[in-house]
Design a protein around this motif. Structure first.
Motif, PDB file in Angstrom:
ATOM      1  N   UNK A 266       0.718  -1.233  -0.031  1.00  0.00           N
ATOM      2  CA  UNK A 266       0.060   0.034   0.121  1.00  0.00           C
ATOM      3  C   UNK A 266       1.067   1.428   0.116  1.00  0.00           C
ATOM      4  N   UNK A 267       1.828   1.242   0.693  1.00  0.00           N
ATOM      5  CA  UNK A 267       2.800   2.564   0.855  1.00  0.00           C
ATOM      6  C   UNK A 267       3.531   2.683  -0.446  1.00  0.00           C
ATOM      7  N   UNK A 268       3.976   1.571  -1.228  1.00  0.00           N
ATOM      8  CA  UNK A 268       4.536   1.766  -2.254  1.00  0.00           C
ATOM      9  C   UNK A 268       3.364   2.391  -3.721  1.00  0.00           C
ATOM     10  N   UNK A 269       2.340   1.769  -3.449  1.00  0.00           N
ATOM     11  CA  UNK A 269       1.531   2.244  -4.318  1.00  0.00           C
ATOM     12  C   UNK A 269       0.972   3.541  -4.126  1.00  0.00           C
ATOM     13  N   UNK A 270       0.817   3.970  -2.774  1.00  0.00           N
ATOM     14  CA  UNK A 270       0.648   5.345  -2.483  1.00  0.00           C
ATOM     15  C   UNK A 270       1.493   6.258  -3.189  1.00  0.00           C
TER      16      UNK A 270
END
Length: 179
Positions: free
Chosen positions: A148-152
């Motif tokens: 999720x952090x990478x996609x954000x």
């Protein structure tokens, strides 16, 4: 029952990516661009939110080149928007998975480690113990949080790229006249 705001937002985004209208009278987007370096203005029409151009009269080669260039810019912007939309949808999907994993981990928190527990793995229901399932569930939750952090971050970059593209090509998206 009213639709959830996430569904309404998804429907609004989906309407932006409809097929282009080939009709000049009812063009889905109006692109107004003068030769005096004014910004390109994109205004969605009420009947269709797809991308298309509304013709401006004269038929000389300069106008045709400008229309062709405008269509290419709109297609590039549409592609960027669809990428942003896809990343946003993936983030929402991961957040839903994280909620499910969190609820399951909370449900297993107070149970005996040796108690039998059923878990779906790849569409197959397996029987394990709470002691086996809880650590793997927490590990998956950590991996989902990293993803999720990478996609954000990817979403922020894609939005920044899209804003830079709009600024570079002087594209301004106008709200619908009926809104």
């Amino acid at each position: 029952m009213p639709l959830p705001s996430s569904v309404l937002a998804a429907l609004a985004l989906a309407s932006l990516f409809a097929m282009p209208c080939s009709c000049r009278e009812h063009g889905a987007l109006e692109v107004a661009k003068s030769r005096m370096h004014r910004p390109t203005t994109i205004r969605p029409r009420a009947h269709e939110a797809g991308l298309g151009l509304r013709g401006g009269g004269g038929g000389d080669d300069g106008d045709e080149d400008t229309r062709e260039r405008d269509q290419q810019l709109i297609q590039q912007l549409q592609q960027m928007r669809s990428e942003v939309s896809a990343v946003s949808e993936r983030i929402e999907s991961i957040e839903r998975e994280m909620e499910e994993h969190t609820m399951a981990a909370e449900a297993l928190a107070g149970l005996d480690e040796s108690r039998p527990c059923h878990r779906a793995v790849g569409g197959v229901l397996t029987e394990q113990t709470v002691g086996d399932v809880r650590p793997s569930l927490l590990k998956e939750l950590e991996m989902l949080a990293k993803a999720r952090t990478q996609l954000v971050e990817k979403l922020r970059q894609a939005e920044a790229d899209m804003a830079a593209f709009q600024k570079e090509h002087k594209i301004k998206i106008m709200p619908s006249r009926d809104s």
